[in-house]
Design a protein around this motif. Structure first.
Motif, PDB file in Angstrom:
ATOM      1  N   SER A  34       8.864  10.711   4.274  1.00  0.00           N
ATOM      2  CA  SER A  34       8.390  11.520   3.152  1.00  0.00           C
ATOM      3  C   SER A  34       8.488  10.764   1.832  1.00  0.00           C
ATOM      4  N   ARG A  35       9.242   9.658   1.818  1.00  0.00           N
ATOM      5  CA  ARG A  35       9.425   8.888   0.587  1.00  0.00           C
ATOM      6  C   ARG A  35       8.700   7.547   0.609  1.00  0.00           C
ATOM      7  N   THR A  36       8.548   6.973   1.778  1.00  0.00           N
ATOM      8  CA  THR A  36       7.879   5.678   1.889  1.00  0.00           C
ATOM      9  C   THR A  36       6.781   5.772   2.942  1.00  0.00           C
ATOM     10  N   LYS A  37       5.552   5.631   2.508  1.00  0.00           N
ATOM     11  CA  LYS A  37       4.406   5.738   3.408  1.00  0.00           C
ATOM     12  C   LYS A  37       4.080   4.376   4.019  1.00  0.00           C
ATOM     13  N   GLU A  38       3.979   4.341   5.337  1.00  0.00           N
ATOM     14  CA  GLU A  38       3.696   3.083   6.023  1.00  0.00           C
ATOM     15  C   GLU A  38       2.368   2.487   5.569  1.00  0.00           C
ATOM     16  N   THR A  39       1.379   3.330   5.311  1.00  0.00           N
ATOM     17  CA  THR A  39       0.071   2.823   4.894  1.00  0.00           C
ATOM     18  C   THR A  39       0.149   2.080   3.563  1.00  0.00           C
ATOM     19  N   ASP A  40       1.062   2.511   2.675  1.00  0.00           N
ATOM     20  CA  ASP A  40       1.239   1.829   1.389  1.00  0.00           C
ATOM     21  C   ASP A  40       2.000   0.516   1.561  1.00  0.00           C
ATOM     22  N   VAL A  41       3.038   0.559   2.381  1.00  0.00           N
ATOM     23  CA  VAL A  41       3.906  -0.605   2.568  1.00  0.00           C
ATOM     24  C   VAL A  41       3.165  -1.771   3.209  1.00  0.00           C
ATOM     25  N   LEU A  42       2.341  -1.491   4.206  1.00  0.00           N
ATOM     26  CA  LEU A  42       1.676  -2.563   4.942  1.00  0.00           C
ATOM     27  C   LEU A  42       0.641  -3.308   4.104  1.00  0.00           C
ATOM     28  N   LYS A  43       0.301  -2.766   2.934  1.00  0.00           N
ATOM     29  CA  LYS A  43      -0.645  -3.439   2.041  1.00  0.00           C
ATOM     30  C   LYS A  43       0.059  -4.397   1.083  1.00  0.00           C
ATOM     31  N   LEU A  44       1.380  -4.261   0.955  1.00  0.00           N
ATOM     32  CA  LEU A  44       2.121  -5.041  -0.032  1.00  0.00           C
ATOM     33  C   LEU A  44       2.438  -6.435   0.472  1.00  0.00           C
ATOM     34  N   LYS A  45       2.365  -7.402  -0.438  1.00  0.00           N
ATOM     35  CA  LYS A  45       2.773  -8.764  -0.113  1.00  0.00           C
ATOM     36  C   LYS A  45       4.283  -8.891  -0.283  1.00  0.00           C
ATOM     37  N   VAL A  46       4.891  -9.724   0.542  1.00  0.00           N
ATOM     38  CA  VAL A  46       6.330  -9.924   0.485  1.00  0.00           C
ATOM     39  C   VAL A  46       6.728 -10.575  -0.831  1.00  0.00           C
ATOM     40  N   ALA A  47       5.866 -11.456  -1.365  1.00  0.00           N
ATOM     41  CA  ALA A  47       6.135 -12.137  -2.628  1.00  0.00           C
ATOM     42  C   ALA A  47       4.847 -12.225  -3.424  1.00  0.00           C
ATOM     43  N   ARG A  48       4.953 -12.718  -4.664  1.00  0.00           N
ATOM     44  CA  ARG A  48       3.815 -12.750  -5.566  1.00  0.00           C
ATOM     45  C   ARG A  48       2.686 -13.704  -5.175  1.00  0.00           C
ATOM     46  N   PRO A  49       2.956 -14.933  -4.698  1.00  0.00           N
ATOM     47  CA  PRO A  49       1.856 -15.862  -4.419  1.00  0.00           C
ATOM     48  C   PRO A  49       0.822 -15.260  -3.478  1.00  0.00           C
ATOM     49  N   VAL A  50      -0.447 -15.599  -3.710  1.00  0.00           N
ATOM     50  CA  VAL A  50      -1.523 -15.028  -2.895  1.00  0.00           C
ATOM     51  C   VAL A  50      -1.415 -15.449  -1.437  1.00  0.00           C
ATOM     52  N   THR A  51      -0.681 -16.527  -1.171  1.00  0.00           N
ATOM     53  CA  THR A  51      -0.536 -17.007   0.201  1.00  0.00           C
ATOM     54  C   THR A  51       0.556 -16.260   0.964  1.00  0.00           C
ATOM     55  N   SER A  52       1.302 -15.409   0.279  1.00  0.00           N
ATOM     56  CA  SER A  52       2.387 -14.678   0.932  1.00  0.00           C
ATOM     57  C   SER A  52       1.835 -13.667   1.929  1.00  0.00           C
ATOM     58  N   GLY A  53       2.594 -13.446   2.988  1.00  0.00           N
ATOM     59  CA  GLY A  53       2.188 -12.467   3.977  1.00  0.00           C
ATOM     60  C   GLY A  53       2.577 -11.062   3.557  1.00  0.00           C
ATOM     61  N   THR A  54       2.190 -10.087   4.352  1.00  0.00           N
ATOM     62  CA  THR A  54       2.528  -8.695   4.073  1.00  0.00           C
ATOM     63  C   THR A  54       3.711  -8.274   4.946  1.00  0.00           C
ATOM     64  N   TYR A  55       4.282  -7.120   4.627  1.00  0.00           N
ATOM     65  CA  TYR A  55       5.394  -6.606   5.420  1.00  0.00           C
ATOM     66  C   TYR A  55       4.894  -6.174   6.794  1.00  0.00           C
ATOM     67  N   ARG A  56       5.706  -6.421   7.823  1.00  0.00           N
ATOM     68  CA  ARG A  56       5.313  -6.069   9.188  1.00  0.00           C
ATOM     69  C   ARG A  56       5.463  -4.582   9.453  1.00  0.00           C
ATOM     70  N   ASN A  57       6.436  -3.958   8.801  1.00  0.00           N
ATOM     71  CA  ASN A  57       6.694  -2.537   9.015  1.00  0.00           C
ATOM     72  C   ASN A  57       7.540  -2.000   7.867  1.00  0.00           C
ATOM     73  N   VAL A  58       7.788  -0.696   7.881  1.00  0.00           N
ATOM     74  CA  VAL A  58       8.552  -0.054   6.811  1.00  0.00           C
ATOM     75  C   VAL A  58       9.991  -0.566   6.780  1.00  0.00           C
ATOM     76  N   PHE A  59      10.564  -0.826   7.942  1.00  0.00           N
ATOM     77  CA  PHE A  59      11.949  -1.298   7.992  1.00  0.00           C
ATOM     78  C   PHE A  59      12.091  -2.641   7.274  1.00  0.00           C
ATOM     79  N   ASP A  60      11.163  -3.557   7.495  1.00  0.00           N
ATOM     80  CA  ASP A  60      11.206  -4.851   6.808  1.00  0.00           C
ATOM     81  C   ASP A  60      11.105  -4.667   5.295  1.00  0.00           C
ATOM     82  N   PHE A  61      10.216  -3.758   4.881  1.00  0.00           N
ATOM     83  CA  PHE A  61      10.060  -3.489   3.454  1.00  0.00           C
ATOM     84  C   PHE A  61      11.361  -2.956   2.856  1.00  0.00           C
ATOM     85  N   CYS A  62      11.951  -1.965   3.509  1.00  0.00           N
ATOM     86  CA  CYS A  62      13.170  -1.344   2.983  1.00  0.00           C
ATOM     87  C   CYS A  62      14.329  -2.336   2.942  1.00  0.00           C
ATOM     88  N   MET A  63      14.437  -3.168   3.963  1.00  0.00           N
ATOM     89  CA  MET A  63      15.501  -4.177   3.992  1.00  0.00           C
ATOM     90  C   MET A  63      15.379  -5.134   2.814  1.00  0.00           C
TER      91      MET A  63
END
Length: 208
Positions: A38-67
């Motif tokens: 209810s607080r963190t939507k998977e659809t939003d998280v999976l669009k985010l890059k792990v870091a700022r550079p354009v070459t950075s990958g995205t988060y694999r899942n909500v758990f990786d994002f939260c960690m």
């Protein structure tokens, strides 16, 4: 060896957290609250890059994002050696780097008193004068042209810039080369700070 999270606290996710600020007083509680669908939507998280550079990958899942998100960032520190609040583990979604607002800005500002500082005044000072504290995790929510234009005139436009006093507006009395009347936001959220100030700007501040 990786960090071990005690997920049994997920049964009582509000303990140790201020949900209006999306911040907690411990890393474990932060991850637990963040994992609540209810607080963190998977659809939003999976669009985010792990870091700022354009070459950075995205988060694999909500758990990786939260960690990753719940670890300390420069936004939770003042004077580079102390935490701005006991609740310095935050899971707020970072904005994109375009200065544009997203649809979740409203709820993230619940309980926040948005204040405009005087010329040369830091957000720490602005909020202290109101008997409150600056909330560093909410600076990124205000760090958007749409939000700046809502509270300030921005008569000379809104531009990306780099400075510890942002988000802010250049005062009308500033030298012409500083673009008087313009609003400024910073693309690097991790550099936003409550203590920054500039003699020719007025800051937009989140107080609580």
């Amino acid at each position: 060896m990786g960090t071990v999270i005690n997920l049994t606290i997920f049964m009582a996710p509000t303990r140790g957290c201020k949900l209006d600020l999306q911040c907690c007083d411990s890393y474990e509680y932060c991850v637990s609250c963040c994992l609540n669908p209810s607080r963190t939507k998977e659809t939003d998280v999976l669009k985010l890059k792990v870091a700022r550079p354009v070459t950075s990958g995205t988060y694999r899942n909500v758990f990786d994002f939260c960690m990753g998100r719940c670890r300390h960032s420069s936004a939770s520190v003042v004077h580079e050696n102390a935490y701005a609040s006991d609740f310095h583990h935050c899971f707020l979604l970072q904005q994109n780097s375009s200065g544009s607002a997203d649809s979740g800005s409203g709820p993230r500002l619940d309980g926040i008193n948005i204040s405009i500082g005087r010329r040369g005044e830091s957000c720490s000072s602005v909020c202290r004068a109101k008997g409150q504290s600056c909330v560093p995790s909410r600076l990124s929510v205000l760090n958007k042209c749409e939000i700046l234009q809502k509270y300030m005139r921005c008569k000379s436009g809104c531009f990306s810039n780099l400075g510890p006093d942002q988000p802010a507006q250049v005062v009308d009395e500033a030298p012409s080369n500083l673009n008087p009347g313009a609003c400024l936001y910073m693309q690097m959220d991790e550099r936003l700070t409550c203590d920054g100030s500039h003699q020719h700007t007025r800051r937009l501040c989140p107080c609580a």
